[in-house]
Write a protein that holds these residues in place. Structure first.
Motif, PDB file in Angstrom:
ATOM      1  N   LEU B  73       0.837  -1.198   0.000  1.00 42.80           N
ATOM      2  CA  LEU B  73       0.000   0.000   0.000  1.00 42.80           C
ATOM      3  C   LEU B  73       0.878   1.257   0.000  1.00 42.80           C
ATOM      4  O   LEU B  73       0.616   2.209  -0.737  1.00 42.80           O
ATOM      5  CB  LEU B  73      -0.925   0.015   1.227  1.00 42.80           C
ATOM      6  N   ALA B  76       2.407   1.827  -3.393  1.00 44.73           N
ATOM      7  CA  ALA B  76       1.410   2.372  -4.328  1.00 44.73           C
ATOM      8  C   ALA B  76       1.167   3.854  -4.056  1.00 44.73           C
ATOM      9  O   ALA B  76       1.055   4.661  -4.990  1.00 44.73           O
ATOM     10  CB  ALA B  76       0.108   1.583  -4.213  1.00 44.73           C
ATOM     11  N   VAL B  77       1.094   4.215  -2.780  1.00 41.14           N
ATOM     12  CA  VAL B  77       0.868   5.618  -2.413  1.00 41.14           C
ATOM     13  C   VAL B  77       2.021   6.489  -2.900  1.00 41.14           C
ATOM     14  O   VAL B  77       1.810   7.554  -3.480  1.00 41.14           O
ATOM     15  CB  VAL B  77       0.717   5.740  -0.867  1.00 41.14           C
ATOM     16  N   ARG B  80       1.983   6.748  -6.715  1.00 41.40           N
ATOM     17  CA  ARG B  80       0.862   7.508  -7.261  1.00 41.40           C
ATOM     18  C   ARG B  80       0.882   8.973  -6.856  1.00 41.40           C
ATOM     19  O   ARG B  80       0.567   9.846  -7.658  1.00 41.40           O
ATOM     20  CB  ARG B  80      -0.455   6.867  -6.792  1.00 41.40           C
ATOM     21  N   HIS B  81       1.214   9.238  -5.594  1.00 44.38           N
ATOM     22  CA  HIS B  81       1.066  10.608  -5.085  1.00 44.38           C
ATOM     23  C   HIS B  81       2.379  11.290  -4.755  1.00 44.38           C
ATOM     24  O   HIS B  81       2.406  12.514  -4.584  1.00 44.38           O
ATOM     25  CB  HIS B  81       0.168  10.611  -3.849  1.00 44.38           C
ATOM     26  N   ALA B 295      -4.127   8.473   2.438  1.00 44.62           N
ATOM     27  CA  ALA B 295      -3.688   7.916   1.159  1.00 44.62           C
ATOM     28  C   ALA B 295      -3.627   6.389   1.238  1.00 44.62           C
ATOM     29  O   ALA B 295      -4.023   5.689   0.286  1.00 44.62           O
ATOM     30  CB  ALA B 295      -2.325   8.498   0.779  1.00 44.62           C
ATOM     31  N   LEU B 296      -3.169   5.856   2.375  1.00 42.78           N
ATOM     32  CA  LEU B 296      -3.153   4.396   2.553  1.00 42.78           C
ATOM     33  C   LEU B 296      -4.576   3.849   2.550  1.00 42.78           C
ATOM     34  O   LEU B 296      -4.861   2.805   1.940  1.00 42.78           O
ATOM     35  CB  LEU B 296      -2.442   4.039   3.870  1.00 42.78           C
ATOM     36  N   GLU B 299      -5.932   3.670  -0.991  1.00 40.82           N
ATOM     37  CA  GLU B 299      -5.419   2.490  -1.708  1.00 40.82           C
ATOM     38  C   GLU B 299      -6.121   1.222  -1.243  1.00 40.82           C
ATOM     39  O   GLU B 299      -6.424   0.324  -2.041  1.00 40.82           O
ATOM     40  CB  GLU B 299      -3.912   2.342  -1.477  1.00 40.82           C
ATOM     41  N   TYR B 300      -6.341   1.135   0.059  1.00 40.69           N
ATOM     42  CA  TYR B 300      -6.984  -0.050   0.642  1.00 40.69           C
ATOM     43  C   TYR B 300      -8.394  -0.227   0.067  1.00 40.69           C
ATOM     44  O   TYR B 300      -8.779  -1.333  -0.331  1.00 40.69           O
ATOM     45  CB  TYR B 300      -7.040   0.132   2.151  1.00 40.69           C
ATOM     46  N   GLU B 302      -9.708   1.401  -2.784  1.00 39.97           N
ATOM     47  CA  GLU B 302      -9.684   1.309  -4.252  1.00 39.97           C
ATOM     48  C   GLU B 302      -9.197  -0.042  -4.728  1.00 39.97           C
ATOM     49  O   GLU B 302      -9.647  -0.555  -5.754  1.00 39.97           O
ATOM     50  CB  GLU B 302      -8.746   2.366  -4.832  1.00 39.97           C
ATOM     51  N   GLY B 303      -8.223  -0.591  -3.976  1.00 38.53           N
ATOM     52  CA  GLY B 303      -7.675  -1.882  -4.367  1.00 38.53           C
ATOM     53  C   GLY B 303      -8.593  -3.052  -4.043  1.00 38.53           C
ATOM     54  O   GLY B 303      -8.235  -4.202  -4.302  1.00 38.53           O
TER      55      GLY B 303
END
Lengths: 426, 426
Positions: B73, B76-77, B80-81, B295-296, B299-300, B302-303
């Motif tokens: 996670l 990914a954060v 992405r950001h 943000a985490l 992701e949690y 959305e994923g």
């Protein structure tokens, strides 16, 4: 609010219907009248436009964030603390962070055991707690003029009556503070003694000693907000007032400028009975600061990363400060003065006022400047009562979030807007 | 506080000196009188002893936390950001999280655009904001009896006058609510309609419809606190009251039970003018929730991780609930009754009271139980006025944080303490 059908759309507009009842006004708490949306928020929205160079905000440079360290810090946190890093935790703060903060604080002259360190949700969280436990409606709170806007936002809902103390290039005037305390019983004094927001000014060593003595003589609390002292570009560190009057100071710090603001990790050292109430207040406000943020911060401090990276951050900001000073020197017309702080994030510009001519109105100047593509914060927002000619002619500029060439370009645009505004006044 | 020398130790004890002045009492805000340290906090401290099996807290099981996902996670954060995940952000919440929450909310019947979703520092953060913007001192706030202790802690500093509505096995009694609203103008009604804390009770479908109608007729706001509805072990989901009266409900949710409480990520959907003031209040309280936490969480969601992992969490908690129910059946003496909730984290036990015999005193029982190695929360702490015989004879038990065999063992110890207490009463 009109009665609506159970399945009515939340965004329907009942008044567009011919026979709708006029909406009944919702009754809000009286304290909301002291809580109107800050003008700075609207200013920052405009300043966030990609067409505008913003010297308005107070953002650390994103290049200063330790993105590269984050995966390793997380791995260390998960290895060391496991599920505890994701669980509820004590309102006082995550124990390993409190232990890591104690030597960090000692290095700046704030002697405190881990038990005496409270973790807060940024310094803002401490300011809210202080307002909640120390201000009864009508109580006097003493503020510098100008002062930090976020402190006003934190305190306003609790109904204080503000009294301002005068300041000059060396910070607040002890004689002015003494006069206020002789006249009024106050809830506390709030000040940012080092690299103040908005002016960048620092309370001199002599005045720190005088202020500590005055606090003790009048048995009065100082809320010493110290977010910037790590960001010193020239000169030598001064002792915090907390070191000079430990029982009369609530000391606030933050990792927002030296790790990352988005983690919302601040800290606070207060006399025992104040600390006890701050902890109780926290339980009702948000239980505690993000455990994960705190655990990452503990690793950052314990691993020596803050000390290792701070010089690079200072090397990043030092030329930006110089670039803004040089640009003011180069582009601003006669009659403008500005501060030359040894650290922090802001410079303060005083435009012409008095001497028989109309004062510069920096709100109007702001409108012109934005049209040309540069934003700042008009100074009146940093005053409890911002209507004096000096307040209306002042403005705050941030230098940490922009590169040197951008800063020069921005001040050139500003100077054009100033010419235009002064011509329109004449 | 006596005047102290500039370099005196913060922990020195001036009263031990022969000529020390008696310390002058520091003056705190009047509201602190309504903010005394919660007894539950002291209880949880005792319960945290390694010698005690604690059914007192409200902790999710640490085995439910997605520790294994965290490095992915974070990666990914950061990808992405980038630095935006560590920077200051909007008080309303991190945009990608608000966007991910909108469909999460829609799945439980709360229709809201991303703009209508506010992120809060846990549900507690929303409760504090609601108290701040809706309660003037003396305003009436309607609470269930018993009610969630954390809501009382959030509201108390703002000076409400509480009025309780009666409840039974199906939650609050609409007739009781209607009687209160006919009699009083109220700031708002607070309720946990689904798997209530502390009782585990759920407001029935019929009553939800009635409550929605009553709110609309009296143009009154309900604060619908819904932290547990994802934790349903049997039966079918019910619509939130928000779905039935969208303009009259402030809806609160949290990721504390389905992701991790230590991230402090809650959310809130409110009528527009309430939302506007909640955002302004946030600026003074803590600026915003940890950007990294948000943000985490984005992701949690959305994923698809929340949906993917929730069944395992339910499979973990379902047998624990059953084990506690079975243990009560097996070990508790005659005269005890308890709730059988379809979800959530708590069971509520009502001990004997009335019928001419002295009521069980669960505060005294608590002392005996802790000596035997088991802790719970005495029920009176969940009442605005906890002195009725029924309140004093009640108690709350958590089942999510202990394994089934432990739960059985704990109730066996509890039953011994009950025997002892009843014998001492006789």
């Amino acid at each position: 609010m009109p009665n609506s059908e159970p399945n009515s759309e939340p965004n329907s507009e009942p008044n567009s219907e011919p026979h709708a009842q006029p909406p009944r006004a919702r009754r809000f708490a009286r304290r909301t009248r002291a809580m109107e949306a800050s003008a700075i928020r609207e200013i920052l929205k405009v300043a966030a436009s990609p067409d505008v160079i913003s010297l308005a905000g107070g953002l650390p440079a994103p290049e200063s964030f330790p993105l590269d360290l984050m995966p390793g810090l997380l791995q260390a946190v998960l290895t060391r603390h496991g599920a505890a890093a994701l669980q509820y935790d004590a309102s006082e703060g995550f124990r390993p962070l409190r232990e890591a903060l104690a030597p960090h604080l000692a290095a700046r002259g704030v002697e405190a055991t881990a038990e005496q360190v409270l973790v807060t949700s940024g310094s803002q969280g401490a300011l809210d707690g202080i307002g909640k436990v120390l201000i009864s409606p009508g109580d006097v709170v003493v503020m510098e003029a100008p002062t930090y806007l976020g402190a006003l936002q934190a305190f306003n809902p609790y109904g204080p009556r503000y009294v301002q103390v005068e300041t000059d290039e060396e910070g607040l005037l002890p004689a002015s503070l003494e006069a206020v305390l002789a006249r009024e019983r106050v809830a506390f004094v709030y000040a940012v003694p080092t690299f103040q927001n908005p002016t960048g000014r620092t309370l001199s060593r002599e005045r720190r000693i005088q202020v500590a003595r005055i606090l003790q003589q009048h048995d009065t609390l100082l809320v010493e907000d110290d977010p910037y002292s790590d960001l010193r570009y020239v000169g030598e560190a001064l002792p915090p007032v907390r070191a000079l009057a430990p029982e009369h100071v609530v000391y606030l710090g933050t990792l927002s400028k030296t790790f990352a603001p988005g983690l919302r990790v601040g800290f606070c050292v207060a006399p025992a009975e104040v600390q006890r109430l701050l902890v109780i207040a926290r339980q009702g406000v948000d239980l505690h600061t993000s455990t994960l943020s705190q655990a990452l911060a503990a690793e950052y401090l314990e691993g020596g990363h803050l000390d290792a990276r701070l010089p690079a951050t200072l090397d990043l900001y030092r030329p930006r400060r110089q670039a803004l000073l040089d640009a003011f020197e180069r582009h601003l017309p006669e009659g403008f003065r500005w501060t030359r702080p040894d650290g922090g994030m802001f410079l303060w510009v005083q435009g012409p006022h008095g001497h028989g001519r109309p004062p510069l109105d920096t709100e109007r100047l702001y409108q012109r400047a934005v049209l040309r593509g540069v934003a700042f914060v008009p100074g009146r927002h940093f005053y409890v009562d911002g209507d004096s000619p000096a307040a209306r002619a002042s403005m705050r500029f941030n230098f940490t979030a922009s590169e040197p060439e951008i800063l020069d370009h921005a001040v050139r645009l500003l100077a054009e807007a100033i010419d235009e505004e002064l011509a329109a006044q004449a």
